[in-house]
Design a protein around this motif. Structure first.
Motif, PDB file in Angstrom:
ATOM      1  N   ALA A  62      82.555  50.712  80.583  1.00 21.26           N
ATOM      2  CA  ALA A  62      81.910  51.729  81.686  1.00 21.26           C
ATOM      3  C   ALA A  62      80.736  51.154  81.525  1.00 21.26           C
ATOM      4  O   ALA A  62      79.980  51.032  80.556  1.00 21.26           O
ATOM      5  CB  ALA A  62      82.223  52.983  81.189  1.00 21.26           C
ATOM      6  N   GLY A  63      80.222  50.988  82.946  1.00 20.73           N
ATOM      7  CA  GLY A  63      78.906  50.391  83.027  1.00 20.73           C
ATOM      8  C   GLY A  63      77.893  51.567  83.718  1.00 20.73           C
ATOM      9  O   GLY A  63      78.225  52.570  83.903  1.00 20.73           O
ATOM     10  N   ALA A  64      76.823  50.967  83.949  1.00 24.48           N
ATOM     11  CA  ALA A  64      75.597  51.699  84.710  1.00 24.48           C
ATOM     12  C   ALA A  64      76.260  52.354  86.040  1.00 24.48           C
ATOM     13  O   ALA A  64      76.002  53.699  86.516  1.00 24.48           O
ATOM     14  CB  ALA A  64      74.510  51.030  84.663  1.00 24.48           C
ATOM     15  N   SER A  65      76.980  51.754  86.818  1.00 20.97           N
ATOM     16  CA  SER A  65      77.493  51.907  88.256  1.00 20.97           C
ATOM     17  C   SER A  65      78.334  53.022  87.922  1.00 20.97           C
ATOM     18  O   SER A  65      78.490  53.944  88.880  1.00 20.97           O
ATOM     19  CB  SER A  65      78.021  50.881  88.827  1.00 20.97           C
ATOM     20  N   PHE A  66      79.331  53.110  86.818  1.00 19.49           N
ATOM     21  CA  PHE A  66      80.084  54.164  87.024  1.00 19.49           C
ATOM     22  C   PHE A  66      79.301  55.638  86.469  1.00 19.49           C
ATOM     23  O   PHE A  66      79.719  56.607  86.848  1.00 19.49           O
ATOM     24  CB  PHE A  66      81.358  53.880  85.908  1.00 19.49           C
ATOM     25  N   PRO A 213      88.415  59.690  85.609  1.00 19.33           N
ATOM     26  CA  PRO A 213      87.291  58.977  86.350  1.00 19.33           C
ATOM     27  C   PRO A 213      87.076  57.645  86.317  1.00 19.33           C
ATOM     28  O   PRO A 213      86.508  56.952  87.561  1.00 19.33           O
ATOM     29  CB  PRO A 213      86.160  59.844  85.637  1.00 19.33           C
ATOM     30  N   LEU A 214      87.364  57.029  85.065  1.00 21.90           N
ATOM     31  CA  LEU A 214      87.266  55.552  85.013  1.00 21.90           C
ATOM     32  C   LEU A 214      88.124  55.068  85.873  1.00 21.90           C
ATOM     33  O   LEU A 214      88.005  53.791  86.415  1.00 21.90           O
ATOM     34  CB  LEU A 214      87.138  55.143  83.714  1.00 21.90           C
ATOM     35  N   GLU A 218      87.579  52.299  89.133  1.00 25.50           N
ATOM     36  CA  GLU A 218      87.933  50.909  88.956  1.00 25.50           C
ATOM     37  C   GLU A 218      88.860  50.571  90.249  1.00 25.50           C
ATOM     38  O   GLU A 218      88.771  49.604  91.042  1.00 25.50           O
ATOM     39  CB  GLU A 218      88.894  50.633  87.764  1.00 25.50           C
ATOM     40  N   ASN A 219      89.641  51.726  90.556  1.00 26.08           N
ATOM     41  CA  ASN A 219      90.710  51.517  91.958  1.00 26.08           C
ATOM     42  C   ASN A 219      89.726  51.312  93.022  1.00 26.08           C
ATOM     43  O   ASN A 219      90.249  50.457  94.016  1.00 26.08           O
ATOM     44  CB  ASN A 219      91.530  52.614  91.807  1.00 26.08           C
ATOM     45  N   THR A 288      83.567  68.614  81.331  1.00 26.46           N
ATOM     46  CA  THR A 288      84.541  69.093  82.126  1.00 26.46           C
ATOM     47  C   THR A 288      85.830  67.910  82.557  1.00 26.46           C
ATOM     48  O   THR A 288      87.130  68.285  82.704  1.00 26.46           O
ATOM     49  CB  THR A 288      83.845  69.653  83.529  1.00 26.46           C
ATOM     50  N   ALA A 289      85.174  66.787  82.816  1.00 28.27           N
ATOM     51  CA  ALA A 289      86.071  65.877  83.346  1.00 28.27           C
ATOM     52  C   ALA A 289      87.313  65.300  82.262  1.00 28.27           C
ATOM     53  O   ALA A 289      88.348  64.844  82.724  1.00 28.27           O
ATOM     54  CB  ALA A 289      85.318  64.615  83.777  1.00 28.27           C
ATOM     55  N   ARG A 290      87.018  65.523  80.989  1.00 28.40           N
ATOM     56  CA  ARG A 290      87.576  65.120  79.779  1.00 28.40           C
ATOM     57  C   ARG A 290      89.179  66.024  79.933  1.00 28.40           C
ATOM     58  O   ARG A 290      90.118  65.237  79.568  1.00 28.40           O
ATOM     59  CB  ARG A 290      86.994  65.071  78.583  1.00 28.40           C
TER      60      ARG A 290
END
Length: 304
Positions: A62-66, A213-214, A218-219, A288-290
């Motif tokens: 996971a990078g800064a853009s994500f 979310p990752l 990516e998609n 929350t996303a987890r």
């Protein structure tokens, strides 16, 4: 239902991609199409699609853009009973800012329940689905799809739509990478792709890919989109989803899932308050996303 003369101006053969001058047969390759319940049925027979993308070392983590994309929009949450089923406030706000006369494609439209809402705002609406049978009874009174088709082979010309919307559909797609590329193809430059996808919902209705979310990032980015926002579906945790979508015995026990989620959130708030990390709020989107039941997104096709 949409005037078929309008459809004839934007549809393309799902086999050979040639412009369709008729909703009955392709003049170029000879593929014929049948109606189903009075709806054009534009399915391919010989089409082949190749999914390809470049994978570079920087995509392995996971990078800064994500991290920049993982954030709530200005408004989010249920659109409420006065708006279409499944519509998030953030998506509603994007749609409301479209110029009058814009054309919206909904993939997996079910009963076509967004049609009246969209057209009353002065937009053109086209709803697609793969069938008319897998629809809740309370949604079947809205007219159904304008076209039956396979989202992997969208029967539309390039750069046709101002916005594409898809709710609770992506998890049911056998090749979501291909569908995202198809959405990118049929969107006009600057057009937006709005949607959500199951994350911690149980396996249901032959679903293929539930996305974190990752996974969403990516998609979308592999298809060429700029991802503006990715966020957890609010008010719908995986704990509740498992109980609600389990079976007839667990459905009435959905409140147990809510209680577990309350305990989870309370524990995280206490931890964040005690640690007082400079970059942490008490309610972190990551927490929350987890455990979210679904993941939402707003993405844009670059202008150039």
């Amino acid at each position: 239902m949409l005037d078929q003369n309008i459809l004839k101006g934007i549809v393309a053969c799902p086999d050979c991609s040639s412009t369709l001058h008729s909703l009955k047969v392709c003049d170029n390759c000879g593929l014929s199409f049948a109606d189903a319940d009075g709806m054009p049925s534009l399915f391919p027979q010989r089409a082949r699609r190749t999914v390809s993308f470049q994978f570079t070392p920087d995509r392995s983590t996971a990078g800064a853009s994500f991290r920049e994309a993982l954030r709530y929009p200005v408004r989010s949450g249920s659109g409420g009973k006065d708006n279409p089923y499944h519509l998030d406030l953030a998506h509603l706000d994007i749609i409301d800012r479209l110029p009058k006369g814009s054309t919206i494609l909904e993939i997996g439209c079910g009963g076509g329940q967004m049609r009246d809402w969209v057209t009353k705002k002065g937009y053109h609406y086209i709803g697609t689905d793969i069938s008319t049978s897998r629809v809740f009874a309370f949604l079947s009174e809205h007219g159904g799809p304008d076209i039956l088709c396979d989202a992997h082979f969208l029967p539309f010309k390039e750069k046709t739509f101002d916005l594409v919307y898809s709710a609770a559909v992506t998890e049911h797609l056998a090749c979501p990478y291909l569908v995202s590329q198809e959405v990118f193809r049929v969107l006009k430059p600057g057009g937006r792709y709005l949607g959500n996808v199951s994350f911690l919902e149980p396996w249901h209705d032959d679903s293929y890919f539930h996305m974190s979310p990752l996974g969403v990032f990516e998609n979308l980015t592999q298809a060429g989109f700029t991802t503006e926002n990715i966020w957890p579906g609010e008010g719908y945790s995986g704990f509740r989803a498992i109980m609600k979508m389990g079976n007839k015995v667990t459905l009435p026990l959905s409140f147990i899932g809510d209680a577990i989620y309350f305990a989870y959130r309370s524990g995280n708030k206490l931890r964040n308050l005690v640690k007082r990390h400079p970059n942490w709020s008490i309610d972190r989107i990551e927490d929350t996303a987890r455990v979210a039941g679904a993941t939402d997104w707003i993405a844009q096709k670059p202008e150039h």
